[in-house]
Structure formats: C-alpha cells, structure tokens
Design a protein around this motif. Structure first.
Motif, PDB file in Angstrom:
ATOM      1  N   SER A  57       0.831  -1.215   0.000  1.00  0.00           N
ATOM      2  CA  SER A  57       0.000   0.000   0.000  1.00  0.00           C
ATOM      3  C   SER A  57       0.860   1.258   0.000  1.00  0.00           C
ATOM      4  CB  SER A  57      -0.933   0.004   1.218  1.00  0.00           C
ATOM      5  OG  SER A  57      -0.186  -0.009   2.427  1.00  0.00           O
ATOM      6  N   HIS A  58       1.970   1.214   0.733  1.00  0.00           N
ATOM      7  CA  HIS A  58       2.837   2.399   0.743  1.00  0.00           C
ATOM      8  C   HIS A  58       3.583   2.527  -0.584  1.00  0.00           C
ATOM      9  CE1 HIS A  58       4.621   5.723   2.926  1.00  0.00           C
ATOM     10  NE2 HIS A  58       5.764   5.444   2.329  1.00  0.00           N
ATOM     11  N   GLY A  59       3.901   1.388  -1.179  1.00  0.00           N
ATOM     12  CA  GLY A  59       4.517   1.429  -2.509  1.00  0.00           C
ATOM     13  C   GLY A  59       3.603   2.121  -3.504  1.00  0.00           C
ATOM     14  N   PHE A  60       2.304   1.816  -3.414  1.00  0.00           N
ATOM     15  CA  PHE A  60       1.331   2.472  -4.284  1.00  0.00           C
ATOM     16  C   PHE A  60       1.297   3.971  -4.015  1.00  0.00           C
ATOM     17  CE2 PHE A  60      -2.938   4.075  -5.114  1.00  0.00           C
ATOM     18  CZ  PHE A  60      -3.112   3.695  -6.440  1.00  0.00           C
ATOM     19  N   PHE A  61       1.336   4.348  -2.747  1.00  0.00           N
ATOM     20  CA  PHE A  61       1.330   5.766  -2.371  1.00  0.00           C
ATOM     21  C   PHE A  61       2.542   6.486  -2.961  1.00  0.00           C
ATOM     22  CE2 PHE A  61       2.884   9.080   0.508  1.00  0.00           C
ATOM     23  CZ  PHE A  61       1.803   9.936   0.536  1.00  0.00           C
ATOM     24  N   VAL A  62       3.706   5.878  -2.839  1.00  0.00           N
ATOM     25  CA  VAL A  62       4.938   6.486  -3.360  1.00  0.00           C
ATOM     26  C   VAL A  62       4.861   6.641  -4.876  1.00  0.00           C
ATOM     27  CG1 VAL A  62       7.436   6.178  -3.648  1.00  0.00           C
ATOM     28  CG2 VAL A  62       6.365   5.639  -1.453  1.00  0.00           C
ATOM     29  N   SER A  93      10.351   8.928  -6.203  1.00  0.00           N
ATOM     30  CA  SER A  93      11.338   7.922  -6.581  1.00  0.00           C
ATOM     31  C   SER A  93      11.482   6.861  -5.492  1.00  0.00           C
ATOM     32  CB  SER A  93      12.702   8.570  -6.828  1.00  0.00           C
ATOM     33  OG  SER A  93      12.626   9.497  -7.891  1.00  0.00           O
ATOM     34  N   TYR A  94      11.830   5.647  -5.919  1.00  0.00           N
ATOM     35  CA  TYR A  94      12.133   4.566  -4.988  1.00  0.00           C
ATOM     36  C   TYR A  94      13.634   4.309  -5.044  1.00  0.00           C
ATOM     37  CZ  TYR A  94      12.606  -0.226  -3.268  1.00  0.00           C
ATOM     38  OH  TYR A  94      13.014  -1.349  -2.611  1.00  0.00           O
ATOM     39  N   LEU A  95      14.273   4.304  -3.892  1.00  0.00           N
ATOM     40  CA  LEU A  95      15.726   4.216  -3.829  1.00  0.00           C
ATOM     41  C   LEU A  95      16.239   2.801  -3.602  1.00  0.00           C
ATOM     42  CD1 LEU A  95      16.415   7.451  -1.728  1.00  0.00           C
ATOM     43  CD2 LEU A  95      16.367   7.176  -4.221  1.00  0.00           C
ATOM     44  N   GLY A  96      15.365   1.818  -3.767  1.00  0.00           N
ATOM     45  CA  GLY A  96      15.806   0.426  -3.655  1.00  0.00           C
ATOM     46  C   GLY A  96      16.186   0.018  -2.245  1.00  0.00           C
ATOM     47  N   VAL A  97      15.508   0.573  -1.235  1.00  0.00           N
ATOM     48  CA  VAL A  97      15.906   0.341   0.151  1.00  0.00           C
ATOM     49  C   VAL A  97      15.238  -0.873   0.787  1.00  0.00           C
ATOM     50  CG1 VAL A  97      16.436   2.763   0.554  1.00  0.00           C
ATOM     51  CG2 VAL A  97      14.114   1.938   0.972  1.00  0.00           C
ATOM     52  N   ALA A 137       9.349  -7.217  -3.199  1.00  0.00           N
ATOM     53  CA  ALA A 137       8.415  -7.617  -4.251  1.00  0.00           C
ATOM     54  C   ALA A 137       7.034  -7.001  -4.031  1.00  0.00           C
ATOM     55  CB  ALA A 137       8.313  -9.141  -4.318  1.00  0.00           C
ATOM     56  N   LEU A 138       6.560  -7.043  -2.783  1.00  0.00           N
ATOM     57  CA  LEU A 138       5.253  -6.458  -2.478  1.00  0.00           C
ATOM     58  C   LEU A 138       5.281  -4.948  -2.669  1.00  0.00           C
ATOM     59  CD1 LEU A 138       4.035  -8.399   0.697  1.00  0.00           C
ATOM     60  CD2 LEU A 138       2.996  -8.390  -1.574  1.00  0.00           C
ATOM     61  N   PHE A 139       6.334  -4.317  -2.175  1.00  0.00           N
ATOM     62  CA  PHE A 139       6.442  -2.869  -2.327  1.00  0.00           C
ATOM     63  C   PHE A 139       6.427  -2.490  -3.804  1.00  0.00           C
ATOM     64  CE2 PHE A 139       8.806   0.990  -3.124  1.00  0.00           C
ATOM     65  CZ  PHE A 139       8.297   1.865  -2.195  1.00  0.00           C
ATOM     66  N   LEU A 140       7.226  -3.189  -4.611  1.00  0.00           N
ATOM     67  CA  LEU A 140       7.322  -2.858  -6.034  1.00  0.00           C
ATOM     68  C   LEU A 140       6.016  -3.115  -6.773  1.00  0.00           C
ATOM     69  CD1 LEU A 140      10.928  -4.150  -6.798  1.00  0.00           C
ATOM     70  CD2 LEU A 140      10.133  -1.779  -6.854  1.00  0.00           C
ATOM     71  N   ARG A 141       5.261  -4.115  -6.329  1.00  0.00           N
ATOM     72  CA  ARG A 141       3.959  -4.367  -6.953  1.00  0.00           C
ATOM     73  C   ARG A 141       3.067  -3.139  -6.793  1.00  0.00           C
ATOM     74  NH1 ARG A 141       0.596  -9.143  -4.452  1.00  0.00           N
ATOM     75  NH2 ARG A 141       2.402 -10.316  -5.222  1.00  0.00           N
ATOM     76  N   GLY A 142       3.002  -2.628  -5.570  1.00  0.00           N
ATOM     77  CA  GLY A 142       2.206  -1.421  -5.333  1.00  0.00           C
ATOM     78  C   GLY A 142       2.801  -0.206  -6.016  1.00  0.00           C
ATOM     79  N   TYR A 143       4.124  -0.119  -6.011  1.00  0.00           N
ATOM     80  CA  TYR A 143       4.808   1.030  -6.601  1.00  0.00           C
ATOM     81  C   TYR A 143       4.537   1.137  -8.097  1.00  0.00           C
ATOM     82  CZ  TYR A 143       8.682   4.159  -7.837  1.00  0.00           C
ATOM     83  OH  TYR A 143       9.439   5.207  -8.316  1.00  0.00           O
ATOM     84  N   HIS A 144       4.610   0.029  -8.805  1.00  0.00           N
ATOM     85  CA  HIS A 144       4.384   0.049 -10.253  1.00  0.00           C
ATOM     86  C   HIS A 144       2.922   0.382 -10.580  1.00  0.00           C
ATOM     87  CE1 HIS A 144       8.408  -1.088 -10.975  1.00  0.00           C
ATOM     88  NE2 HIS A 144       8.292  -2.359 -10.647  1.00  0.00           N
TER      89      HIS A 144
END
Length: 202
Positions: free
Chosen positions: A83-88, A94-98, A105-112
């Motif tokens: 959910s936070h990935g989606f927000f970002v 930007s996502y800094l790969g942290v 994987a979950l973060f990137l799913r939401g991020y994309h």
C-alpha cells in the motif's frame, strides 16, 4: 528531537535529501534512534546516516550508528508495504531500492501500480491543457480568417501571396477537426483512468 517533530520536518521538505544536512542545533539535540526510524519510514537512502554523521562531525557531535540503524530497519517495515509502494508511485516519488528482499516484491507491486496511475493522470492533465490551448487559438484564428478572406478579395496580391493565404485559410478550416481529435483523445484517456482507478480499488 521526537519522532513526531522529525516527521513534520521531513514533510515540510520537498525531498528527504533536502533535509539530510543537519545544522549545529539539530546535531546537538539529535535523537539518533528517532532519526533512523523517520528516515527508514520515509524510504531514505541507506547512505543517509553517513550524510548526517558527516554534517554533525563538523560540530564535534558523534553520531550513534547502532541506535540509528536499528530504528532505520524498523522504519523500513512501515515503508516497505504494498500500500505504501502504491502511495509512493502514485505521487510520482522515486524509490531508492531500500526495501529488503523479503518485502521488496510487495512494495514494487504497489509502486508500479501507483506509477501507472501517476503517468495516466499526467497524460490526462496534458491532454486537457492541449485542448484548452487549441480552443483558445481557434478563437484567435477565426478572427484572422476574416482578415485573410478580405485580403484575397480586396488586396493586390501576387500569385504566390494569394496561394500562401489560401493555404493558411485551409489550415484554419481544419482546426475544428483537430479540436475534435483532441477531445476524443482526452475522453479516451479519462475512460482509461476511470477504469484503472476502478481496478486498483478492487
């Protein structure tokens, strides 16, 4: 310096890095545990501690790495969720790969997904602006059209000058078609956006 006050400070900054260099007062009052948690929860680079430590060393203040790092990892737990990935992503950040491998994987799913929404919203905004500009220009060109027609009728023109004015008249006459195309493009983008928002809510 409490976690609450640190969070407010970071929100007021345009980016996390903009707040990375600490002044003497901030260094003297630093709570390295709180700083680590806030940096982690904001997705700051793992190098953030080095930047803070370097700034504070100028004031003879020793940064506590162990306190900072332990809380930084706790902050990442808050940051590295779908959910936070989606927000970002949806805010164009930007996502800094942290994120660690277990949660990336979950973060990137939401991020994309968020990036898709952000990109499409930008396209809608650009299409709206393009249509508005074309409509404003059309009003001006209609006034110019009258002058061009009068010029062909009443002015003494060379064959080349007459041809150029006729070509410009034809160009102006095509403008309603261009506006129609831009409206259709905008409507298509809006439908895509509505569909994407519906899918992502589900």
């Amino acid at each position: 310096m409490t976690i609450k006050s640190l969070t407010i400070t970071l929100i007021l900054c345009s980016t996390v890095s903009a707040c990375s260099v600490m002044n003497e007062q901030e260094c003297q009052a630093a709570n390295w545990s709180a700083l680590g948690y806030v940096d982690g929860s904001q997705g700051a680079s793992a190098n953030q501690f080095n930047e803070r430590s370097s700034a504070c060393s100028e004031y003879k203040v020793h940064a506590n790495f162990n306190q900072y790092q332990a809380s930084y990892q706790q902050g990442l737990i808050t940051y590295c969720t779908e959910s936070h990935g989606f927000f970002v992503g949806s805010n164009g950040n930007s996502y800094l790969g942290v994120c660690p491998q277990s949660t990336s994987a979950l973060f990137l799913r939401g991020y994309h997904k968020g990036q898709q929404l952000f990109t499409l919203k930008n396209k809608v905004t650009q299409a709206e602006q393009a249509l508005q500009n074309e409509q404003y220009d059309s009003e001006y060109q209609q006034q110019r059209l009258t002058k061009l027609k009068n010029s062909i009728i009443y002015d003494k023109l060379t064959a080349r000058e007459r041809q150029q004015k006729l070509e410009k008249i034809e160009e102006i006459n095509q403008q309603p078609n261009l506006i129609k195309k831009k409206k259709a493009q905008l409507n298509r983008l809006k439908k895509e956006l509505a569909k994407l928002e519906l899918v992502q809510r589900d």
